[in-house]
Design a protein around this motif. Structure first.
Motif, short mmCIF file in Angstrom:
data_model
loop_
_atom_site.label_atom_id
_atom_site.label_comp_id
_atom_site.label_asym_id
_atom_site.label_seq_id
_atom_site.Cartn_x
_atom_site.Cartn_y
_atom_site.Cartn_z
N UNK A 38 -10.33 3.54 -8.46
CA UNK A 38 -10.58 4.82 -7.80
C UNK A 38 -9.88 4.95 -6.45
N UNK A 39 -9.76 3.82 -5.74
CA UNK A 39 -9.17 3.88 -4.40
C UNK A 39 -7.65 3.83 -4.40
N UNK A 40 -7.08 2.97 -5.23
CA UNK A 40 -5.63 2.72 -5.19
C UNK A 40 -4.77 3.97 -5.27
N UNK A 41 -5.08 4.94 -6.16
CA UNK A 41 -4.22 6.12 -6.23
C UNK A 41 -4.27 7.01 -4.98
N UNK A 42 -5.23 6.76 -4.11
CA UNK A 42 -5.44 7.65 -2.96
C UNK A 42 -4.86 7.12 -1.65
N UNK A 43 -4.36 5.87 -1.66
CA UNK A 43 -3.88 5.25 -0.42
C UNK A 43 -2.52 4.59 -0.66
N UNK A 44 -1.86 4.21 0.44
CA UNK A 44 -0.56 3.58 0.34
C UNK A 44 -0.65 2.11 -0.09
N UNK A 45 -1.72 1.44 0.32
CA UNK A 45 -1.89 0.03 0.00
C UNK A 45 -3.37 -0.31 0.15
N UNK A 46 -3.82 -1.34 -0.58
CA UNK A 46 -5.23 -1.74 -0.51
C UNK A 46 -5.33 -3.19 -0.05
N UNK A 47 -6.23 -3.42 0.90
CA UNK A 47 -6.58 -4.75 1.38
C UNK A 47 -7.98 -5.08 0.88
N UNK A 48 -8.27 -6.37 0.77
CA UNK A 48 -9.63 -6.80 0.45
C UNK A 48 -10.13 -7.63 1.62
N UNK A 49 -11.25 -7.23 2.21
CA UNK A 49 -11.85 -7.97 3.30
C UNK A 49 -12.88 -8.93 2.72
N UNK A 50 -12.58 -10.22 2.81
CA UNK A 50 -13.49 -11.24 2.28
C UNK A 50 -13.17 -12.58 2.90
N UNK A 51 -14.20 -13.38 3.12
CA UNK A 51 -14.01 -14.75 3.58
C UNK A 51 -14.10 -15.67 2.37
N UNK A 52 -13.85 -16.93 2.57
CA UNK A 52 -13.86 -17.87 1.45
C UNK A 52 -12.48 -17.95 0.81
#
Length: 196
Positions: A38-52
């Motif tokens: 759902x998000x990817x088509x709406x933005x230029x790039x996607x990041x994932x915020x996660x530790x580990x």
């Protein structure tokens, strides 16, 4: 204007039994895959915020960004802002990983609302209330956000309201449903499979 997305996947998943919610199966796919769709088509790039270990997210093809201290969603938003700014973004859209029903017009609606904000900062809202972790953030707010967190503050809405946030109205409250418990996950599964 260049807009990146950040999926906030750093929660502890306590009410889901302490599992990594991003990878919990929903209709045969990890929950994060539904959010990405759902998000990817709406933005230029996607990041994932996660530790580990970031390797667990390798199948999704997104850069994983660790935050510098687990102080809630704002830590992930700050880490996302910094990386997005380095990569040439002007704005960042934050999304919790446990909201798989995001609207297809999320970013356009946030942008439209942000035109009324001096900082161009907008959050999603519906009849059930505000959804502060689903918001459009100018990456230039990173120093102010860092100072806010360094002062011991962690409330997303408090920071947003201090920076002229506006609400972007959405008609369907189910679009922002958080899947925090096994029962909520089961209800979402039924909805996706058309049995709800």
């Amino acid at each position: 204007m260049r807009i990146f997305g950040v999926i906030l996947a750093g929660g502890q998943g306590r009410r889901m039994g302490g599992v990594d919610k991003a990878l919990v199966p929903l209709a045969g796919r990890p929950m994060i895959a539904h959010v990405l769709d759902r998000l990817e088509p709406q933005v230029d790039s996607v990041l994932i915020s996660a530790n580990g270990d970031p390797v667990r997210f390798a199948p999704f093809g997104c850069r994983v960004v660790a935050d510098d201290g687990s102080r809630g969603p704002l830590s992930g938003i700050l880490a996302g802002m910094r990386v997005a700014a380095e990569m040439g973004a002007t704005h960042l859209v934050s999304i919790p990983v446990d909201t798989p029903f995001l609207p297809g017009d999320l970013v356009p609606r946030l942008l439209l609302a942000a035109e009324a904000s001096a900082e161009r900062l907008a959050l999603a809202a519906d009849d059930s209330g505000d959804h502060p972790a689903t918001a459009l953030w100018p990456v230039g707010l990173a120093p102010a956000l860092a100072a806010f967190l360094d002062a011991g503050e962690t409330r997303v809405l408090r920071f947003a309201e201090a920076h002229g946030v506006v609400r972007a109205p959405f008609p369907d409250p189910r679009a922002f449903a958080n899947l925090n418990t096994p029962d909520e996950l089961a209800a979402a599964e039924a909805l996706i499979r058309g049995t709800a």
